[in-house]
Motif scaffolding. Structure first.
Motif, short mmCIF file in Angstrom:
data_model
loop_
_atom_site.label_atom_id
_atom_site.label_comp_id
_atom_site.label_asym_id
_atom_site.label_seq_id
_atom_site.Cartn_x
_atom_site.Cartn_y
_atom_site.Cartn_z
N GLU A 70 -1.11 -1.35 -5.50
CA GLU A 70 -2.08 -2.43 -5.31
C GLU A 70 -1.29 -3.74 -5.18
O GLU A 70 -0.39 -4.00 -5.98
CB GLU A 70 -3.00 -2.50 -6.54
CG GLU A 70 -3.89 -3.70 -6.60
CD GLU A 70 -4.60 -3.83 -7.94
OE1 GLU A 70 -5.50 -4.68 -8.01
OE2 GLU A 70 -4.24 -3.14 -8.92
N ARG A 72 -1.14 -7.65 -5.62
CA ARG A 72 -1.79 -8.69 -6.42
C ARG A 72 -1.19 -10.03 -6.04
O ARG A 72 0.02 -10.14 -5.85
CB ARG A 72 -1.58 -8.45 -7.92
CG ARG A 72 -2.23 -7.19 -8.42
CD ARG A 72 -2.10 -7.08 -9.92
NE ARG A 72 -2.60 -5.81 -10.41
CZ ARG A 72 -2.53 -5.42 -11.67
NH1 ARG A 72 -1.96 -6.21 -12.57
NH2 ARG A 72 -3.01 -4.25 -12.04
N TYR A 82 2.00 -3.71 -7.24
CA TYR A 82 1.93 -3.06 -8.55
C TYR A 82 1.76 -1.55 -8.36
O TYR A 82 1.09 -1.09 -7.45
CB TYR A 82 0.75 -3.60 -9.36
CG TYR A 82 1.06 -4.87 -10.08
CD1 TYR A 82 1.30 -4.87 -11.46
CD2 TYR A 82 1.15 -6.08 -9.41
CE1 TYR A 82 1.60 -6.04 -12.13
CE2 TYR A 82 1.45 -7.25 -10.07
CZ TYR A 82 1.67 -7.22 -11.44
OH TYR A 82 1.97 -8.38 -12.10
#
Length: 121
Positions: A70, A72, A82
């Motif tokens: 993911e 961020r 991440y």
């Protein structure tokens, strides 16, 4: 909180053999990004792991379904990718952890056993 371990110059083949399960272990408590994983491994006494070693490993884990990624947004800087363990990743880590315990028990027993000393061909 665990005390930081002094760096040891471990044989590179030992690190190659264990880096995968150690990287999964570093993600066990929750999502993290590459530099934080590298720092956790170094803090545990595994030495300095280069990004060029870790990131391809994490990419393989993502392809295997063991980690999810993911992006961020960063705080005042670029975003970070991440990584987090999936259910398959947690299961794989548990299996590898148990296999490693068995392997180290077996090898330690062999290395410390007087009955195996000097048994050459």
């Amino acid at each position: 909180m665990q005390a930081k371990q002094e760096p040891v110059d471990w044989p590179s083949d030992w690190l190659r053999a264990t880096l995968g399960m150690c990287a999964l272990r570093a993600l066990e408590s929750g999502p993290s990004y590459g530099y934080a994983i590298i720092s956790a491994l170094a803090g545990a006494g595994l030495g300095t792991i280069k990004g060029g070693t870790l990131y391809p490993l994490l990419t393989r884990f993502e392809a295997a379904g063991w980690v999810a990624t993911e992006w961020r947004p960063g705080e005042g800087g670029p975003g970070r990718k991440y990584f987090s363990l999936t259910a398959d990743g947690r299961r794989t880590l548990a299996e590898q952890r148990e296999a490693w315990r068995n392997f180290t028990h077996t090898t330690t027993g062999f290395l410390n056993s007087p009955e195996h000393a000097g048994q050459g061909a």
